[in-house]
Design a protein around this motif. Structure first.
Motif, PDB file in Angstrom:
ATOM      1  N   VAL A  82       0.838  -1.202   0.000  1.00  0.00           N
ATOM      2  CA  VAL A  82       0.000   0.000   0.000  1.00  0.00           C
ATOM      3  C   VAL A  82       0.872   1.250   0.000  1.00  0.00           C
ATOM      4  O   VAL A  82       0.587   2.226  -0.722  1.00  0.00           O
ATOM      5  N   ARG A  83       1.947   1.252   0.785  1.00  0.00           N
ATOM      6  CA  ARG A  83       2.833   2.416   0.805  1.00  0.00           C
ATOM      7  C   ARG A  83       3.491   2.633  -0.562  1.00  0.00           C
ATOM      8  O   ARG A  83       3.604   3.772  -1.034  1.00  0.00           O
ATOM      9  N   ALA A  98       2.341   1.703  -3.505  1.00  0.00           N
ATOM     10  CA  ALA A  98       1.337   2.173  -4.465  1.00  0.00           C
ATOM     11  C   ALA A  98       0.970   3.633  -4.229  1.00  0.00           C
ATOM     12  O   ALA A  98       0.799   4.409  -5.178  1.00  0.00           O
ATOM     13  N   ARG A  99       0.857   4.033  -2.969  1.00  0.00           N
ATOM     14  CA  ARG A  99       0.523   5.422  -2.671  1.00  0.00           C
ATOM     15  C   ARG A  99       1.656   6.359  -3.094  1.00  0.00           C
ATOM     16  O   ARG A  99       1.407   7.452  -3.601  1.00  0.00           O
ATOM     17  N   ASP A 150       1.281   6.762  -6.685  1.00  0.00           N
ATOM     18  CA  ASP A 150      -0.079   7.123  -7.088  1.00  0.00           C
ATOM     19  C   ASP A 150      -0.654   6.136  -8.101  1.00  0.00           C
ATOM     20  O   ASP A 150      -1.189   6.501  -9.149  1.00  0.00           O
ATOM     21  N   VAL A 190      -2.505   1.844  -8.348  1.00  0.00           N
ATOM     22  CA  VAL A 190      -3.191   0.768  -7.639  1.00  0.00           C
ATOM     23  C   VAL A 190      -2.538  -0.546  -8.047  1.00  0.00           C
ATOM     24  O   VAL A 190      -2.380  -0.822  -9.245  1.00  0.00           O
ATOM     25  N   GLY A 224      -2.837   2.458 -13.336  1.00  0.00           N
ATOM     26  CA  GLY A 224      -2.696   3.885 -13.102  1.00  0.00           C
ATOM     27  C   GLY A 224      -2.687   4.659 -14.403  1.00  0.00           C
ATOM     28  O   GLY A 224      -2.870   4.086 -15.491  1.00  0.00           O
ATOM     29  N   PRO A 236      -6.973  -0.046   1.678  1.00  0.00           N
ATOM     30  CA  PRO A 236      -6.802   1.384   1.448  1.00  0.00           C
ATOM     31  C   PRO A 236      -5.553   1.934   2.131  1.00  0.00           C
ATOM     32  O   PRO A 236      -4.948   1.287   2.993  1.00  0.00           O
ATOM     33  N   ASP A 237      -5.183   3.143   1.735  1.00  0.00           N
ATOM     34  CA  ASP A 237      -4.128   3.856   2.434  1.00  0.00           C
ATOM     35  C   ASP A 237      -4.753   4.668   3.565  1.00  0.00           C
ATOM     36  O   ASP A 237      -5.936   4.513   3.891  1.00  0.00           O
ATOM     37  N   GLN A 295      -8.259   5.639   0.296  1.00  0.00           N
ATOM     38  CA  GLN A 295      -8.242   5.288  -1.131  1.00  0.00           C
ATOM     39  C   GLN A 295      -7.631   3.910  -1.314  1.00  0.00           C
ATOM     40  O   GLN A 295      -6.545   3.627  -0.807  1.00  0.00           O
ATOM     41  N   ARG A 339      -5.538   1.059  -2.533  1.00  0.00           N
ATOM     42  CA  ARG A 339      -4.243   1.003  -3.204  1.00  0.00           C
ATOM     43  C   ARG A 339      -3.836  -0.416  -3.584  1.00  0.00           C
ATOM     44  O   ARG A 339      -2.942  -0.607  -4.401  1.00  0.00           O
TER      45      ARG A 339
END
Length: 450
Positions: free
Chosen positions: A249-250, A252-253, A256, A258, A280, A358-359, A363, A365
């Motif tokens: 998740v980190r 992907a965030r 930006d 998924v 993305g 989600p993050d 959202q 991710r």
């Protein structure tokens, strides 16, 4: 990607959208529970620290008495520890033999349980807290007794001794008493492992914990961007045990995007197998291999940590062995069907097929593929249904279980249940020519044949 490092993952608290936010750290505890060395090793290190503290306290006590010229008290301590010394010596010489005999018998019992039920129940013994605690205390008691024996001094003059192992001896006796109590608890736990009811209850409890950790968010409204890249597995071949959700998740965030996990937990992967799809904008930069390092754990067998279907797989295995002509134990199969119905009822109203992680902003991710409702129903009933033909106790319990699930599930999920019900009726009709016997075999009964 990972080269098989045992790095775990975990899920944390749910946010307002129903998703479960991943924890910042992967729970290494889950993988340490699958090992048998960590708890005894940590216990022996701890007991060494305790002995060091008791040694210093004993030395300080003797110095205090000598400074106050209480030599009679020092002499009393020396006599007490000399009386205890034979006990400590006996403990040090007998404990390792005791450990060897106890665990040899226990391993034979576990082997018998694995042969009677399924080899996968051995992991229950490996993950058992009482088993690890007992071994840890036994080895710690043996280690402590050896350390205490080194503290006895040959000089008995209360004016010259530098330390009397009084507290150390008391600590050893307490460890011996704790070992005896744990031995009783350990024998009770090992005997319970021979009982099928306890085994299937343990499997169900672990499977329900996996269900409870699943995100409950609905992904129907999630619109993924186009796939812009894929990341393949570059580690060893093996079963995909779990993924580090927090780290994925980190990553992907940060970019930006998924990430979508392509194989399911429990799938066998080989080098080159596509693991992650990156979704993305077309101009987005996919996460590097360095950012995705240690995010996947591959091992030799499945684990409960994130594997939604592993509990049903074990229960099905036990039921299939019980229904085999070599064992012919339909009552055990009925006990497994009880728990299969329990697990499926817990999943009846949950979103399946894919879950989102989600993050911190809510959202999604990471999208992870999980078995859908039809897959889980097939896993729980398909093989057992085929082996249950000709055994009315099992077929009656299957019919009752399907009827109960039909009452609990929404209309959109009834088709797999109705399909298995119809297939069972057709198979019984072909195998049992007498109408009365067919009616009896297909009558729903929660006890099979009560």
């Amino acid at each position: 990607m990972s080269k098989g490092e045992d790095k775990g993952i975990g899920n944390g608290t749910r946010n307002s959208k129903g998703y479960r936010r991943p924890r910042a750290l992967s729970p290494l505890r889950e993988h340490l529970r699958d090992t048998f060395w960590f708890a005894p090793t940590a216990a022996m290190v701890l007991v060494f620290l305790l002995w060091t503290g008791a040694y210093e306290l004993d030395a300080a006590l003797v110095r205090l008495l000598q400074d106050h010229e209480s030599f009679d008290d020092v002499d009393d301590l020396i006599r007490i520890v000399n009386d205890v010394k034979p006990v400590v010596n006996t403990v040090s010489s007998a404990m390792m033999t005791f450990i060897g005999v106890v665990f040899s018998i226990s391993l034979v019992a576990v082997q018998m349980a694995g042969g009677q039920f399924t080899p996968r129940v051995v992991r229950i013994f490996v993950r058992s807290r009482i088993t690890k605690l007992t071994l840890a205390v036994f080895l710690s008691t043996f280690t402590l007794s050896l350390l205490v024996l080194t503290s006895f001094e040959s000089d008995t003059d209360p004016r010259l001794v530098t330390g009397v192992p009084f507290l150390q001896s008391v600590l050893t006796l307490l460890m011996v008493a704790l070992s005896l109590f744990l031995f009783i608890a350990y024998v009770n736990s090992t005997l319970r492992l021979m009982r099928v009811g306890y085994v299937v209850e343990r499997i169900t409890a672990e499977a329900l914990r996996v269900v409870d950790k699943m995100p409950r968010g609905d992904l129907d409204s999630l619109d993924l961007d186009p796939e812009i890249a894929r990341v393949g597995h570059s580690g060893r071949a093996g079963v995909l045990r779990d993924v580090n959700i927090a780290r994925l998740v980190r990553a992907a965030r940060r970019h930006d995007v998924v990430l979508r996990l392509i194989p399911r937990i429990g799938d066998f992967v080989v080098p080159g197998t596509p693991l992650l799809a990156v979704h993305g904008p077309l101009d987005a930069k996919p996460p590097s291999r360095g950012a995705l390092r240690c995010t996947v754990s591959v091992g030799v067998e499945r684990t409960f940590h994130q594997d939604l279907g592993f509990g049903l797989r074990q229960l099905s295995d036990i039921a299939l062995r019980a229904l085999s002509p070599a064992v012919n134990d339909p009552t055990t199969a009925v006990q497994c069907l009880d728990r299969i119905v329990q697990l499926l009822s817990a999943l009846a109203d949950r979103p399946l097929g894919a879950v989102g992680h989600p993050d911190g902003r809510g959202q999604v991710r990471l999208v992870q593929d999980v078995p859908d409702w039809a897959d889980l129903v097939d896993l729980g009933f398909a093989e057992i249904r085929l082996c249950a033909i000709g055994n009315p106790q099992a077929t009656r319990r299957i019919m009752a279980g399907l009827d109960d699930l039909l009452d609990l599930t929404p209309a959109s999920r009834r088709e797999p249940l109705l399909r298995h019900r119809e297939l069972l009726a057709q198979a019984v009709a072909l195998a049992v020519p007498e109408a009365a016997e067919r009616t009896f075999a297909l009558e729903p009964d929660r006890q099979g044949i009560g």
